[in-house]
Design a protein around this motif. Structure first.
Motif, mmCIF file in Angstrom:
data_model
loop_
_atom_site.group_PDB
_atom_site.id
_atom_site.type_symbol
_atom_site.label_atom_id
_atom_site.label_comp_id
_atom_site.label_asym_id
_atom_site.label_seq_id
_atom_site.Cartn_x
_atom_site.Cartn_y
_atom_site.Cartn_z
ATOM 1 N N SER A 161 32.341 -11.260 -36.986
ATOM 2 C CA SER A 161 33.191 -12.139 -37.799
ATOM 3 C C SER A 161 33.350 -11.583 -39.211
ATOM 4 O O SER A 161 34.433 -11.622 -39.795
ATOM 5 C CB SER A 161 32.587 -13.551 -37.856
ATOM 6 O OG SER A 161 32.543 -14.128 -36.571
ATOM 7 N N GLN B 85 35.648 -8.555 -39.073
ATOM 8 C CA GLN B 85 37.038 -8.989 -38.928
ATOM 9 C C GLN B 85 37.591 -9.464 -40.271
ATOM 10 O O GLN B 85 38.755 -9.216 -40.590
ATOM 11 C CB GLN B 85 37.133 -10.113 -37.893
ATOM 12 C CG GLN B 85 37.041 -9.636 -36.455
ATOM 13 C CD GLN B 85 37.193 -10.774 -35.468
ATOM 14 O OE1 GLN B 85 37.749 -11.819 -35.791
ATOM 15 N NE2 GLN B 85 36.698 -10.593 -34.258
ATOM 16 N N SER B 86 36.747 -10.144 -41.061
ATOM 17 C CA SER B 86 37.181 -10.579 -42.390
ATOM 18 C C SER B 86 37.519 -9.384 -43.268
ATOM 19 O O SER B 86 38.350 -9.478 -44.176
ATOM 20 C CB SER B 86 36.075 -11.412 -43.056
ATOM 21 O OG SER B 86 35.790 -12.567 -42.304
ATOM 22 N N ALA C 123 29.390 -20.693 -38.979
ATOM 23 C CA ALA C 123 30.835 -20.485 -38.882
ATOM 24 C C ALA C 123 31.591 -21.170 -40.017
ATOM 25 O O ALA C 123 32.669 -20.721 -40.423
ATOM 26 C CB ALA C 123 31.356 -21.000 -37.536
ATOM 27 N N LEU D 139 32.560 -18.891 -43.050
ATOM 28 C CA LEU D 139 33.509 -17.779 -42.945
ATOM 29 C C LEU D 139 34.722 -17.931 -43.871
ATOM 30 O O LEU D 139 35.149 -16.951 -44.472
ATOM 31 C CB LEU D 139 33.969 -17.612 -41.487
ATOM 32 C CG LEU D 139 32.925 -16.968 -40.556
ATOM 33 C CD1 LEU D 139 33.423 -16.964 -39.117
ATOM 34 C CD2 LEU D 139 32.601 -15.544 -41.002
ATOM 35 N N SER E 273 27.862 -11.815 -33.045
ATOM 36 C CA SER E 273 28.999 -12.678 -33.369
ATOM 37 C C SER E 273 29.183 -12.800 -34.878
ATOM 38 O O SER E 273 30.309 -12.726 -35.384
ATOM 39 C CB SER E 273 28.775 -14.065 -32.748
ATOM 40 O OG SER E 273 29.793 -14.953 -33.122
#
Length: 539
Positions: free
Chosen positions: A387, A390-391, A308, A311, A383
């Motif tokens: 992510s 979504q970016s 994470a 990101l 997940s």
């Protein structure tokens, strides 16, 4: 003159960038603390109240978990993006007020649905004793707008401290209340439903404490009389649609495991009764099945916490349209996530009977728990991929995958439980997550697929994991035979097994050159391991 202006603006941009990275790390650290607390408290809870008491709590927990996902990680992400795209302070406040009003209407409807619909929901779960628990949980909906807007507004200004503080305060207070209630219930011999209702009330106290953190923000928000004129982009209907489409997708995907658990709440206990078990036996066995939840959470914490932190780097590369940096970061992100999730899963499966005995006092249901642990691999990959999507501001693919997976679980879970018991429910969770992953995989950009399939990473990981599992399993079995049965012996076997597993996997990862230098540096202690490897090769 232009050169001077550009030069003077560079330190400012650097400070903003550094502040953003530090904020992301702070938020990740707070989320890690919250996740670890959320996983660990279930262990003393189950030990104090037993399988049936744990069943009562876990039946209703997904409703709380989904509400908190909306208030904590789903809606704040969308609101922060909304606030970040606005330059004028007055317009930000006006938009925040509108979003708060829209969410207040939604939350009021959700509260009414849960509170007054509690008898129907409890009946559908096959246990009307759950009615007061559902009604207590419904109160969480009333806190969702205040928490989501407060957190989202602060994050939109790149101030992660209020979110981090409120998250930790909420979890610490909630967990403390739950443990105290469980101890009182065990010592005073409360009925399990009374225990469950009081334990669930910890969520309300935690939400109040978290909301207090944002009192200064709301005093400022409503203390200003702004006369800003909003563009059509921020009309009531436009905002509501964006909240539903973008915010809703983020929220649902953040709660993907909880949605599958919610399906279990409606189908597992009823399926066990239909298969011929007594009501009491079905409740107890559902409580055994629910032991998987803290194990899965801990596995996901290991698999996703380190990845994470990459990101923000990926988002910066995407915004700068630096293709090589995007591909490098994508590859690192996916490799780290997959390797950690596969290793954690293999370790849990090999040591499951001992882990089950150590944490919960018996080996009952070890096979179902071992099967369930396979979901760590798929959930962490989902997940990570979500992510990344979504970016890239891609939401439709994630939503399609989510609906496909949850639908598969909802359609076949009940019959799987009737036919195969809790093992069937575990397999359906794994299959549902696999369906989601396949949909995302087929629809994702080529560079996302190449990050995993390119090179010989999968083969190297398979070899390292297989060697680790064989060696760990052999040593654990030999040690178990020598020490004999009992919880103390199981603790020693588990500790030795974990140490042997970690050392074996790290050794195999170094020998096979599983990770690149950049990937090793992402992992804790990676820099030191690289130095050891270089010294060994030089000698």
């Amino acid at each position: 003159m232009r050169k001077q202006a550009a030069t003077s603006s560079h330190p400012k941009r650097h400070r903003q960038s550094r502040g953003l990275v530090n904020g992301a790390l702070l938020l990740s650290f707070a989320a890690l603390i919250a996740k670890v607390l959320s996983a660990f408290y279930r262990i003393p809870l189950q030990n104090l109240v037993g399988n049936t008491g744990f069943y009562v709590y876990q039946q209703v927990y997904p409703l709380y978990g989904i509400a908190m996902t909306f208030a904590l990680s789903g809606l704040p992400v969308f609101i922060s993006k909304l606030i970040a795209e606005i330059d004028e302070v007055a317009v930000r406040r006006q938009v925040a007020k509108r979003v708060l009003s829209i969410l207040a209407v939604f939350s009021g409807c959700l509260f009414g649905l849960l509170f007054f619909g509690a008898p129907v929901i409890a009946t559908a779960m096959g246990d009307r004793g759950l009615i007061p628990l559902i009604q207590v949980v419904s109160g969480m909906a009333l806190f969702m707008p205040g928490l989501a807007v407060g957190r989202g507004f602060a994050q939109g200004l790149f101030d992660m401290r209020p979110t981090a503080i409120s998250q930790v305060v909420e979890q610490v207070l909630r967990v403390a209340i739950i443990i105290v209630v469980a101890w009182l219930a065990a010592s005073q011999h409360w009925i399990v439903y009374r225990m469950g209702a009081w334990a669930m009330s910890g969520a309300l106290f935690g939400a109040v404490a978290a909301l207090i953190v944002f009192v200064p923000f709301y005093q400022q928000l409503f203390g200003q009389q702004d006369q800003a004129v909003l563009s059509k982009d921020y009309d009531w209907l436009v905002l509501a649609r964006r909240l539903l489409r973008e915010g809703g997708t983020i929220c649902l995907f953040a709660a993907v495991v909880l949605l599958l658990q919610l399906v279990d709440s409606f189908t597992v206990k009823r399926g066990l009764v239909s298969a011929g078990m007594t009501q009491a036996g079905a409740k107890s066995l559902k409580g055994v099945y629910d032991r998987a939840q803290p194990l899965i959470q801990l596995g996901l914490v290991v698999a996703t916490s380190f990845s994470a932190t990459l990101l923000p780097t990926l988002s910066a590369a995407l915004n700068g349209r630096r293709e090589k940096a995007v591909q490098t970061t994508l590859t690192t992100l996916i490799h780290v996530s997959v390797a950690l999730s596969v290793t954690a899963t293999a370790g849990l499966i090999v040591l499951m009977p001992m882990i089950n005995l150590v944490l919960f006092g018996s080996m009952t249901g070890s096979m179902a728990l071992a099967i369930y642990c396979l979901s760590i691999v798929f959930a962490s990959l989902i997940s990570t991929y979500n992510s990344i999507l979504q970016s890239m501001n891609q939401y439709r693919l994630s939503l399609t995958a989510l609906l496909a997976g949850v639908l598969a679980k909802a359609l076949f879970n009940y019959q799987a439980v009737v036919s195969f018991g809790i093992n069937g429910a575990s397999w359906m969770t794994v299959i549902s997550l696999f369906v989601m992953l396949v949909v995302i995989w087929l629809g994702s950009p080529a560079e996302m697929r190449e990050a995993l399939t390119g090179g010989r990473f999968v083969r190297k990981l398979g070899l390292a994991t297989m060697v680790m599992a064989v060696i760990t399993g052999f040593i654990a079995n030999q040690l178990q035979v020598s020490l004999g049965p009992g919880r103390i012996a199981a603790i020693l076997v588990t500790l030795v097994g974990v140490i042997v597993g970690v050392i074996t996997f790290v050794g195999m990862a170094l020998w096979t050159r599983l990770f690149s230098t950049r990937e090793w540096l992402t992992l804790p202690g990676g820099k030191r391991l690289l130095k050891i490897m270089v010294q060994f090769e030089n000698n």
